[in-house]
Motif scaffolding. Structure first.
Motif, short mmCIF file in Angstrom:
data_model
loop_
_atom_site.label_atom_id
_atom_site.label_comp_id
_atom_site.label_asym_id
_atom_site.label_seq_id
_atom_site.Cartn_x
_atom_site.Cartn_y
_atom_site.Cartn_z
N ILE A 118 41.22 -2.68 39.30
CA ILE A 118 40.26 -3.17 38.30
C ILE A 118 39.14 -2.16 38.04
N PRO A 119 38.41 -1.69 39.06
CA PRO A 119 37.35 -0.70 38.75
C PRO A 119 37.90 0.62 38.24
N ALA A 120 39.05 1.07 38.77
CA ALA A 120 39.61 2.35 38.33
C ALA A 120 40.01 2.29 36.86
N THR B 263 38.91 4.14 31.60
CA THR B 263 39.00 3.81 30.17
C THR B 263 37.67 4.10 29.48
N LEU B 264 36.56 3.73 30.10
CA LEU B 264 35.25 3.99 29.51
C LEU B 264 34.98 5.49 29.38
N ILE B 265 35.27 6.25 30.44
CA ILE B 265 35.05 7.69 30.38
C ILE B 265 35.97 8.33 29.34
N GLY B 266 37.22 7.87 29.27
CA GLY B 266 38.14 8.40 28.28
C GLY B 266 37.68 8.11 26.86
N THR C 13 39.75 10.08 38.60
CA THR C 13 39.82 11.52 38.36
C THR C 13 41.13 11.92 37.71
N TYR C 14 42.22 11.38 38.22
CA TYR C 14 43.53 11.76 37.69
C TYR C 14 43.82 11.05 36.36
N GLY C 15 43.23 9.90 36.12
CA GLY C 15 43.55 9.15 34.90
C GLY C 15 42.72 9.53 33.70
N VAL C 16 41.56 10.17 33.92
CA VAL C 16 40.67 10.51 32.80
C VAL C 16 41.36 11.43 31.80
N VAL D 145 46.11 0.02 25.03
CA VAL D 145 47.06 1.03 25.50
C VAL D 145 46.59 1.64 26.81
N CYS D 146 45.33 2.04 26.87
CA CYS D 146 44.82 2.68 28.07
C CYS D 146 44.79 1.72 29.26
N VAL D 147 44.40 0.49 29.02
CA VAL D 147 44.36 -0.49 30.11
C VAL D 147 45.76 -0.72 30.68
N ILE D 148 46.74 -0.91 29.80
CA ILE D 148 48.11 -1.14 30.27
C ILE D 148 48.64 0.09 30.99
N TRP D 149 48.41 1.27 30.41
CA TRP D 149 48.89 2.51 31.01
C TRP D 149 48.28 2.72 32.39
N GLN D 150 46.97 2.62 32.49
CA GLN D 150 46.29 2.86 33.75
C GLN D 150 46.63 1.79 34.78
N PHE D 151 46.68 0.54 34.34
CA PHE D 151 47.02 -0.55 35.27
C PHE D 151 48.39 -0.30 35.89
#
Length: 290
Positions: A91-93, A98-101, A160-163, A210-216
């Motif tokens: 959840i926090p990651a 997503t916000l930083i991206g 770090t890796y997801g940004v 898209v970003c939420v699904i991808w990162q999750f």
């Protein structure tokens, strides 16, 4: 006479394509079906029957044991505590990356500066760096910051890796936004963050999904970072599942293993079932300009 023949040919091709896709889907889903059937059988029925045979009676004991009683190494508390750990990481990651991206994509597409394209290209390199390359430097960094074997440390690793990925998604989406909106807001005296909050973010729902699904999905299914950077009390569910499968006292309980695997996969399955169509819409949004 030509037109009906062409129509008949097109229908046959369409039905043939649907048939091939149906067969491919069934083959793809067969392992999931086998796992579900196995999780509903007892050990004796598994040993005496076949993989595709239906259970004589539906039994959910394996699911209860996998959740709260199975041994994952030296502890026998099931995967429930590690399920909670995964949510504490995911959840926090997801929210932070997503916000930083979104901010990065906003700057690199609508507030360009000298060297912004070079910076964007450098960030893209992060999308193609293998996980194994960063394990030792990341471990040293987490140890230096005092975050080794902690949930916070794992969150930092995934952010770090997801940004790099979230920046790529948002930047490509924002490039297709009408520049006139930003110009008009700036003429009215709106500043950087006001435009981002009041103009850009309301238009960003598709790409945010898209970003939420991808990162999750990426973070929940991660095993390598979890096994390397977590401690015994902060392991995600994927690491616990591996420990459960490789821990055996007495006979091997395949039904418990299958039930645990299904529970570990359930969150990502639900995300795609509930938001899959929005994922496709978000990927294609902004693909055609004008």
């Amino acid at each position: 006479m030509v037109k009906p023949q062409q129509t008949l040919t097109q229908q046959l091709l369409r039905y043939g394509l649907y048939g091939i896709l149906t067969v491919a889907a069934l083959v793809y889903l067969l392992p999931l079906w086998v796992m579900l059937l196995t999780s509903l059988k007892d050990v004796e029925e598994i040993r005496s029957g076949t993989l595709l045979s239906l259970p004589g009676s539906i039994n959910f004991d394996a699911w209860g044991k996998a959740w709260s009683g199975a041994c994952t190494g030296s502890t026998c508390e099931g995967i429930a505590p590690f399920f909670v750990n995964s949510f504490k990481i995911v959840i926090p990651a997801v929210l932070i990356s997503t916000l930083i991206g979104a901010l990065n994509g906003y700057v690199l597409s609508l507030w360009k500066f000298r060297g912004s394209e070079l910076l964007f290209g450098a960030m893209l390199v992060g999308c193609f760096i293998p996980f194994q390359v960063i394990l030792l430097p990341m471990a040293r960094m987490l140890a230096t910051l005092g975050l080794a074997n902690t949930t916070t440390g794992l969150v930092a690793v995934h952010v770090t890796y997801g940004v790099a990925f979230t920046t790529l998604f948002f930047r490509n989406f924002y490039v297709g936004l009408p520049k006139e909106l930003i110009a008009a807001a700036r003429l009215d005296g709106a500043g950087f963050f006001f435009i981002f909050r009041r103009v850009v973010l309301p238009l960003s729902t598709p790409i945010i999904v898209v970003c939420v699904i991808w990162q999750f999905t990426q973070i929940w299914n991660d095993f390598l970072f979890g096994v390397v950077f977590s401690g015994s009390d902060t392991q995600p569910v994927t690491v616990a599942l591996n420990n459960l499968v490789n821990t055996s006292f007495g006979g091997k309980e395949y039904n418990v293993d299958m039930a645990a695997a299904l529970m570990a996969a359930l969150p990502t399955l639900l995300v795609y079932v509930l938001a899959g169509k929005y994922f496709v819409r978000g990927l294609t949004a902004g693909a055609v300009k004008g």
